[in-house]
Design a protein around this motif. Structure first.
Motif, PDB file in Angstrom:
ATOM      1  N   THR A 198      78.381  -3.647 -91.907  1.00  0.00           N
ATOM      2  CA  THR A 198      77.962  -3.148 -93.215  1.00  0.00           C
ATOM      3  C   THR A 198      79.042  -2.236 -93.786  1.00  0.00           C
ATOM      4  N   VAL A 252      79.847   0.497 -96.802  1.00  0.00           N
ATOM      5  CA  VAL A 252      79.072   1.428 -97.617  1.00  0.00           C
ATOM      6  C   VAL A 252      79.978   2.180 -98.577  1.00  0.00           C
ATOM      7  N   VAL A 312      76.467  -1.678 -99.187  1.00  0.00           N
ATOM      8  CA  VAL A 312      75.571  -0.686 -99.765  1.00  0.00           C
ATOM      9  C   VAL A 312      76.297  -0.059-100.948  1.00  0.00           C
ATOM     10  N   VAL A 344      73.939   9.665 -98.351  1.00  0.00           N
ATOM     11  CA  VAL A 344      74.251   8.311 -97.901  1.00  0.00           C
ATOM     12  C   VAL A 344      75.204   8.354 -96.706  1.00  0.00           C
ATOM     13  N   TYR A 390      74.259   6.715 -93.050  1.00  0.00           N
ATOM     14  CA  TYR A 390      74.932   5.536 -92.507  1.00  0.00           C
ATOM     15  C   TYR A 390      75.973   5.869 -91.448  1.00  0.00           C
ATOM     16  N   THR A 438      79.415  -0.100 -88.894  1.00  0.00           N
ATOM     17  CA  THR A 438      79.374   0.326 -90.295  1.00  0.00           C
ATOM     18  C   THR A 438      80.671   1.020 -90.681  1.00  0.00           C
ATOM     19  N   ILE A 452      82.246   3.304 -93.848  1.00  0.00           N
ATOM     20  CA  ILE A 452      81.972   4.056 -95.072  1.00  0.00           C
ATOM     21  C   ILE A 452      83.285   4.306 -95.801  1.00  0.00           C
TER      22      ILE A 452
END
Length: 286
Positions: free
Chosen positions: A45, A47, A70, A189, A193, A199, A201
């Motif tokens: 993911t 983000v 995201v 956020v 996350y 993940t 970011i």
């Protein structure tokens, strides 16, 4: 810290976002793709706590570099746009193909932008989209391309290519089930996350020196300090951050790896600016 200042490779960047976003980071697609691969996050993911135009996020998703994205933006108008695109793409497409691109319509959409209910995502989101495509440099609080009297060299429809925008929305709609759209504080956020595996970011907050002209939600100095505290506390998570290259960044992220890079901006005039990228401790840098 790498102070080479060398320009990054921006070739073959996919342009997916329907928004014109001054300072947008779609041009970093190639570098972000390399970082995703270096950290084995292609099934993970991605983000963006300060998404704006979300150009990099959409590029990575549509080209299959990440599994989910995201998109978060605190501004209710930008959030409404992304919410409408993700949930009502057919309605958005119909509106963009039927709307008149005139100053009279610009005034009507400006009223919708200022007065529509925040939970009326379609009305507010389309108004945001319309102004972004018809305003000078895409800045929402600016005036229409060509001026109210349309005496300028370029006219109000200069950046409103219906076929191109329809195709971009179609591509996003195909991947909508893998897009989460949020409307909350960016640091919330990050905290949420950063605790998750698989993940990445990417924080691209309002900048120190460009905030007033490029962003709808500007930062005060205290916000920059709070963000640094938030990110430094999760330095064992995988994240990266971009900022304008000012001394304050080196102070706030003194313990983190940093790298200078160049980027072209197109708000009002094209300029090349040196910016800085900051990396968390566990992120493998390609």
């Amino acid at each position: 810290m790498n102070n080479s200042g060398s320009a990054m490779k921006h070739h073959k960047k996919p342009i997916i976002s329907p928004l014109r976003y001054p300072g947008g980071k779609a041009s970093l697609y190639t570098r972000l793709r390399e970082i995703v691969r270096a950290n084995d996050l292609t099934s993970g993911t991605y983000v963006e706590p300060y998404a704006g135009g979300a150009g990099a996020a959409l590029g990575l998703l549509v080209t299959g570099q990440v599994r989910r994205i995201v998109i978060n933006d605190l501004d209710p108008a930008i959030f409404a746009f992304w919410k409408a695109i993700a949930t009502e793409p057919l309605a958005m497409t119909q509106m963009l193909n039927e709307v008149d691109i005139t100053v009279a319509e610009w005034s009507r959409q400006k009223d919708n932008y200022l007065n529509a209910a925040r939970d009326d995502y379609l009305t507010l989101g389309f108004a945001t989209f319309f102004l972004n495509r018809t305003n000078r440099s895409g800045v929402l609080n600016g005036g229409p391309i060509g001026g109210m009297d349309q005496s300028g060299k370029y006219k109000i429809d200069a950046r409103f290519n219906r076929d191109t925008l329809t195709e971009r929305i179609r591509l996003i709609a195909l991947h909508a089930s893998r897009i989460s759209v949020l409307n909350t504080d960016g640091m919330a956020v990050i905290k949420r996350y950063s605790k998750r595996d698989n993940t990445l970011i990417y924080a691209d907050p309002p900048y120190f020196e460009k905030a007033g002209s490029l962003y709808l939600n500007s930062f005060q100095d205290s916000h920059h300090s709070e963000l640094a505290s938030c990110l430094n506390k999760v330095s064992d998570s995988k994240w990266l951050l971009t900022y304008d290259n000012v001394p304050r960044v080196a102070e706030l992220y003194a313990q983190r790896r940093r790298e200078v890079f160049s980027l072209n901006y197109s708000a009002h005039r094209v300029v090349k600016a040196n910016e800085i990228m900051v990396f968390s401790d566990t992120l493998a840098v390609a």
